[in-house]
Design a protein around this motif. Sequence first.
Motif, PDB file in Angstrom:
ATOM      1  N   LEU A 228      22.176  71.346  10.195  1.00  0.00           N
ATOM      2  CA  LEU A 228      21.687  70.620   9.016  1.00  0.00           C
ATOM      3  C   LEU A 228      20.164  70.699   8.929  1.00  0.00           C
ATOM      4  CD1 LEU A 228      23.963  67.450   8.890  1.00  0.00           C
ATOM      5  CD2 LEU A 228      24.262  69.653   7.748  1.00  0.00           C
ATOM      6  N   ALA A 229      19.501  70.636  10.069  1.00  0.00           N
ATOM      7  CA  ALA A 229      18.043  70.747  10.076  1.00  0.00           C
ATOM      8  C   ALA A 229      17.603  72.124   9.589  1.00  0.00           C
ATOM      9  CB  ALA A 229      17.508  70.471  11.478  1.00  0.00           C
ATOM     10  N   GLY A 237      17.613  69.293   0.555  1.00  0.00           N
ATOM     11  CA  GLY A 237      18.793  68.433   0.510  1.00  0.00           C
ATOM     12  C   GLY A 237      19.965  69.079  -0.194  1.00  0.00           C
ATOM     13  N   THR A 238      19.677  69.952  -1.173  1.00  0.00           N
ATOM     14  CA  THR A 238      20.753  70.624  -1.903  1.00  0.00           C
ATOM     15  C   THR A 238      21.560  71.527  -0.981  1.00  0.00           C
ATOM     16  OG1 THR A 238      19.486  70.584  -3.961  1.00  0.00           O
ATOM     17  CG2 THR A 238      21.284  72.163  -3.816  1.00  0.00           C
ATOM     18  N   GLU A 242      25.540  71.090  -0.118  1.00  0.00           N
ATOM     19  CA  GLU A 242      26.528  72.156  -0.342  1.00  0.00           C
ATOM     20  C   GLU A 242      27.309  72.457   0.927  1.00  0.00           C
ATOM     21  OE1 GLU A 242      24.351  75.441  -1.879  1.00  0.00           O
ATOM     22  OE2 GLU A 242      24.162  74.597  -3.906  1.00  0.00           O
ATOM     23  N   HIS A 243      26.608  72.474   2.039  1.00  0.00           N
ATOM     24  CA  HIS A 243      27.286  72.721   3.325  1.00  0.00           C
ATOM     25  C   HIS A 243      28.296  71.618   3.616  1.00  0.00           C
ATOM     26  CE1 HIS A 243      27.882  73.571   7.595  1.00  0.00           C
ATOM     27  NE2 HIS A 243      27.587  72.308   7.836  1.00  0.00           N
ATOM     28  N   CYS A 263      35.057  61.824   6.293  1.00  0.00           N
ATOM     29  CA  CYS A 263      33.690  61.813   6.819  1.00  0.00           C
ATOM     30  C   CYS A 263      32.789  62.760   6.036  1.00  0.00           C
ATOM     31  CB  CYS A 263      33.714  62.182   8.299  1.00  0.00           C
ATOM     32  SG  CYS A 263      32.081  62.278   9.082  1.00  0.00           S
ATOM     33  N   TYR A 264      33.206  64.010   5.916  1.00  0.00           N
ATOM     34  CA  TYR A 264      32.353  64.989   5.242  1.00  0.00           C
ATOM     35  C   TYR A 264      32.211  64.701   3.746  1.00  0.00           C
ATOM     36  CZ  TYR A 264      31.635  67.954   9.302  1.00  0.00           C
ATOM     37  OH  TYR A 264      31.216  68.434  10.525  1.00  0.00           O
ATOM     38  N   ALA A 265      33.247  64.160   3.142  1.00  0.00           N
ATOM     39  CA  ALA A 265      33.148  63.798   1.725  1.00  0.00           C
ATOM     40  C   ALA A 265      32.102  62.705   1.526  1.00  0.00           C
ATOM     41  CB  ALA A 265      34.506  63.330   1.215  1.00  0.00           C
TER      42      ALA A 265
END
Length: 281
Positions: A228-229, A237-238, A242-243, A263-265
Amino acid sequence: MRSLPIPTLQAREVFETCISRVRNPNLRTRLQAVAALVEQEAANFEASVRAGTMHAVSQQGVLNGDVLAEEMEKVYTSRMAKADTPGRPIYDALLAAPAYGRCPLCNQRTVSTLDHQLPKTTHSALVVAPLNLVPACKDCNTTKLDKLPASAAEVTLHPYFDNVETVTWLKARVHRTTPAAVEFYVERPDTWDNVLAERVETHFTLFKLAALYASHAAEELASQQFILAQLHATSGGTGVQEHLRDQAITRRNVQLNSWQTACYAALAEDDWYCDGGFRVL
């Protein structure tokens, strides 16, 4: 909760297999005499489950006024669950039913035993009835123990008869803490009636799934920090959003109501998390 295919083995067949090597003539005769009752009670149990009245199934102690509840319990513990006994192949077949060996009650831990949907201590005629035997992990089996539902709303989900995977009901919310945390909860779909909604909530609460899923989510969030970093550094942030959305879609295609899907949602829809909240300072 994961649904499972309904076992095709009949209760009487399983019972007679389990008692096939009883050496004590008196005990063997008495057990053989209750085979028809075992068959009938299993049919009554199935009818009650399908009608939503499992909480009203009559308790059984001594069968035919002749076979003690303790003797029926031993049919399960000593002639089915025990290794190298006539019923053990049936036990193992039931145990192997869940996909990936996952407990259908919590959908997380590994199956290691069979749980009696109605306890063997109170429903002796159902001790080896396949429809009353649900593969489970040790934790779920221990949590449930001999609890009896007092109403339809208190009946936990039965993997052979309840399929709650057609609509989304498991949701999550992000807590903006350091590190970030995820909380899981049940959100009732509009298509559910009150009893089903209460049963799912009962199941979720009894098996302490919120805490279990939150624990696994915390580890998942930690494992995602590096990627994520990197995404945030290159796409902001976009890119992170998307990921996370892709991860949610991937999990949803496997199971609609897994903790990973929820969780991911939730993470994907949280702007704070996507814009750097994933970092541990």
